[in-house]
Design a protein around this motif. Structure first.
Motif, PDB file in Angstrom:
ATOM      1  N   THR A 192      31.563  35.242  66.449  1.00  0.00           N
ATOM      2  CA  THR A 192      32.550  35.556  65.798  1.00  0.00           C
ATOM      3  C   THR A 192      33.603  34.910  66.252  1.00  0.00           C
ATOM      4  O   THR A 192      34.381  35.013  65.437  1.00  0.00           O
ATOM      5  N   LEU A 193      33.839  33.807  67.022  1.00  0.00           N
ATOM      6  CA  LEU A 193      34.349  32.466  66.368  1.00  0.00           C
ATOM      7  C   LEU A 193      34.557  31.860  65.734  1.00  0.00           C
ATOM      8  O   LEU A 193      35.148  31.188  65.580  1.00  0.00           O
ATOM      9  N   ARG A 208      38.984  26.459  66.972  1.00  0.00           N
ATOM     10  CA  ARG A 208      37.752  25.822  67.414  1.00  0.00           C
ATOM     11  C   ARG A 208      37.747  25.063  68.630  1.00  0.00           C
ATOM     12  O   ARG A 208      36.434  24.847  69.377  1.00  0.00           O
ATOM     13  N   ALA A 209      38.584  24.677  69.466  1.00  0.00           N
ATOM     14  CA  ALA A 209      39.289  24.403  71.332  1.00  0.00           C
ATOM     15  C   ALA A 209      38.187  25.481  71.998  1.00  0.00           C
ATOM     16  O   ALA A 209      37.544  25.759  73.051  1.00  0.00           O
ATOM     17  N   GLU A 210      38.266  26.898  71.117  1.00  0.00           N
ATOM     18  CA  GLU A 210      37.955  27.957  72.320  1.00  0.00           C
ATOM     19  C   GLU A 210      36.198  28.022  71.829  1.00  0.00           C
ATOM     20  O   GLU A 210      35.263  28.784  72.570  1.00  0.00           O
ATOM     21  N   GLN A 214      30.232  26.836  73.752  1.00  0.00           N
ATOM     22  CA  GLN A 214      29.315  26.193  73.696  1.00  0.00           C
ATOM     23  C   GLN A 214      28.570  25.251  74.717  1.00  0.00           C
ATOM     24  O   GLN A 214      27.668  25.492  75.535  1.00  0.00           O
ATOM     25  N   ARG A 215      29.876  25.135  75.741  1.00  0.00           N
ATOM     26  CA  ARG A 215      29.693  24.783  77.365  1.00  0.00           C
ATOM     27  C   ARG A 215      29.526  26.317  78.581  1.00  0.00           C
ATOM     28  O   ARG A 215      28.133  25.691  78.920  1.00  0.00           O
ATOM     29  N   GLN A 216      30.115  26.860  78.112  1.00  0.00           N
ATOM     30  CA  GLN A 216      28.960  28.530  79.129  1.00  0.00           C
ATOM     31  C   GLN A 216      27.263  28.630  78.229  1.00  0.00           C
ATOM     32  O   GLN A 216      27.101  28.984  79.140  1.00  0.00           O
ATOM     33  N   ARG A 217      27.550  28.639  76.765  1.00  0.00           N
ATOM     34  CA  ARG A 217      25.654  28.678  76.802  1.00  0.00           C
ATOM     35  C   ARG A 217      25.205  27.447  77.270  1.00  0.00           C
ATOM     36  O   ARG A 217      24.392  27.947  78.041  1.00  0.00           O
ATOM     37  N   ALA A 218      25.569  26.189  77.846  1.00  0.00           N
ATOM     38  CA  ALA A 218      24.743  25.469  77.860  1.00  0.00           C
ATOM     39  C   ALA A 218      24.778  25.966  78.593  1.00  0.00           C
ATOM     40  O   ALA A 218      23.421  25.432  80.017  1.00  0.00           O
ATOM     41  N   THR A 219      25.634  26.431  80.135  1.00  0.00           N
ATOM     42  CA  THR A 219      25.438  26.512  81.518  1.00  0.00           C
ATOM     43  C   THR A 219      24.524  27.798  81.635  1.00  0.00           C
ATOM     44  O   THR A 219      23.228  27.693  82.595  1.00  0.00           O
TER      45      THR A 219
END
Length: 481
Positions: A197-198, A237-239, A244-249
């Motif tokens: 979505t983003l 873009r920052a969001e 992506q950090r949340q996905r990596a976690t």
């Protein structure tokens, strides 16, 4: 009569199931269907009350091969599950040790020694010559504790209950592992959907910057509109980077559940598109819940073990009778050990009981009774928590369902509003701020819809966990080796 009184005094008390007031049905269940329909159109039958009822492969109802593969992989490689399985083996071995006390203990010893006593110890003058002697022995020994006051039986009962409690804990760890894998998997897919979505919003913002740059170059708009467009692009873009950090976690957490190093595992991007695949879970009856949840079964077995240990503690206050026997041969030469003339034997009975122990045994009984009280309270608390968890998840699904219906309608309206705002802006009939407001609103609502889909999937798994698992045919077994 005296023996009967003594036996009754030291025996473990009869185990009585704690009485807990439970509702006839879950409060939240009245708004949900009574039977689950799986994704393939089949129905799950209502659970039949049974203490060791099979949990089944409940995740198959989601009709997701990737989820099935992940759960199977985690079951084979997860470290916490391996720890729980090892503890089951230990508990079974301890129960086997206790069982061994029921039968006579038989052993054999063979050996020899060379000895020289001092002259004085033999009544001879100091310094008198004394020859060294050799003694060779071979004996068969046996001992048996007569279980006069139920110590052995109570200890066996307690050890068996402990083993069953540990097995139930294993099933609890297994169910938690399966649920954790499913919830982490759906969280990962929901994050992928949010990123999609983003990314779509980023593309729209990039296009907006491009269009506004061209219009600014032509003098149609001022620098303010162009700066706002660039600001919105950088913000989105920052969001996306934060997501992506949340996905990596989440990906790393899933790797740990699968028993893999985080660096060697990569989850396939698979956005969660809708909630149509989610099964409808039956609320079940409270009696089914009590017998299906492994943590409650573990608490039940712990109560039984504590009750049996009261008998063990009481038996220490009464006489213990042990029978001993040995037979074999002894000689000064090894070749003569088994001759009839070298035979030796022993028969004996030893009765022992405490007389003055400073209140030690009485205190041990009090401790055992207090442990039973603790286990009963733990059991009651487990049941209350179980009901609360089910009600929480039922309420969560009901509320999320209503939210999803409303947000779907909001998405349709927001898309229409954004489309109209774009047309008005292109025609010069509204400001860029109006367009931005409509686009922001649409992006926020779409993300909210995606998050709700993920929450519904996670809450559905949580309800399955709180009910104790599915209703399949196969009982999960602890590996034997």
């Amino acid at each position: 009569m005296a023996a009967a009184v003594l036996l009754a005094a030291c025996a473990a008390p009869e185990f009585k199931q704690p009485q807990i007031e439970t509702p006839a049905a879950f409060k939240e269940a009245q708004t949900l269907p009574a039977v689950q329909t799986a994704a393939d159109g089949t129905r799950w039958k209502q659970g039949v009350p049974a203490e060791r009822q099979a949990r089944g492969e409940w995740w198959l109802a989601f009709n997701d091969p990737a989820l099935t593969s992940l759960i199977n992989e985690a079951t084979q490689a997860n470290a916490n599950l391996a720890i729980a399985a090892a503890r089951v083996k230990q508990a079974r071995a301890i129960a086997g040790i206790a069982e061994a006390d029921r039968i006579p203990q038989v052993g054999v010893n063979v050996g020899g020694q060379r000895n020289r006593a001092s002259a004085v110890s033999l009544g001879l003058p100091n310094g008198a010559p004394v020859a060294a002697t050799n003694v060779y022995q071979a004996n068969l020994t046996a001992s048996y504790e007569v279980d006069l006051f139920g110590r052995v039986a109570s200890n066996v009962s307690a050890s068996r209950s402990d083993a069953l409690a540990v097995e139930a804990t294993y099933r609890s760890v297994l169910l938690s592992l399966q649920a954790d894998v499913a919830q982490t998997y759906f969280q990962l897919r929901a994050t992928d959907a949010e990123l999609a979505t983003l990314e779509q919003t980023v593309r729209l913002r990039e296009e907006s910057v491009h269009v506004n740059q061209r219009r600014y170059d032509l003098g149609d708009i001022g620098e303010f509109d162009l700066s706002r467009a660039r600001t919105e692009l950088s913000t989105v873009r920052a969001e996306a980077i934060g997501l992506q950090r949340q996905r990596a976690t989440s990906e790393h957490a899933l790797a740990v559940l699968l028993g893999k190093p985080a660096a060697s595992f990569t989850a396939t991007v698979n956005p969660l598109q809708d909630s149509g695949f989610l099964p409808v879970i039956p609320a079940g009856m409270p009696s089914s819940l009590l017998e299906r949840r492994p943590d409650i079964a573990s608490a039940q077995r712990t109560m039984e073990a504590s009750n049996a240990r009261i008998g063990v503690a009481k038996s220490a206050m009464f006489p213990a009778l042990t029978l001993n026997a040995s037979g074999g041969g002894a000689s000064d030469t090894f070749s003569d050990i088994f001759k009839w003339s070298s035979r030796s034997w022993l028969l004996g009975a030893l009765m022992s009981m405490p007389i003055i122990d400073g209140g030690r045994n009485k205190a041990a009984v009090s401790r055992s009774e207090a442990q039973l009280e603790e286990s009963v309270a733990t059991y009651r608390q487990s049941v209350l928590v179980a009901f609360a968890e089910v009600e929480d998840n039922l309420a969560g699904l009901r509320i999320l369902s209503g939210q999803t219906q409303q947000i779907d309608e909001a998405v349709v309206s927001a898309r229409r509003s954004a489309d109209l705002a774009q047309k008005l802006y292109d025609a010069g009939r509204s400001s860029y701020l109006d367009l931005l407001d409509a686009q922001r609103n649409l992006a926020a609502i779409e993300r909210n819809a995606v998050q709700l889909r993920g929450n519904r999937a996670v809450t559905t798994v949580a309800l399955i966990r709180s009910l104790g698992g599915g209703w399949g045919e196969a009982e999960p077994q602890v590996a034997a080796n």
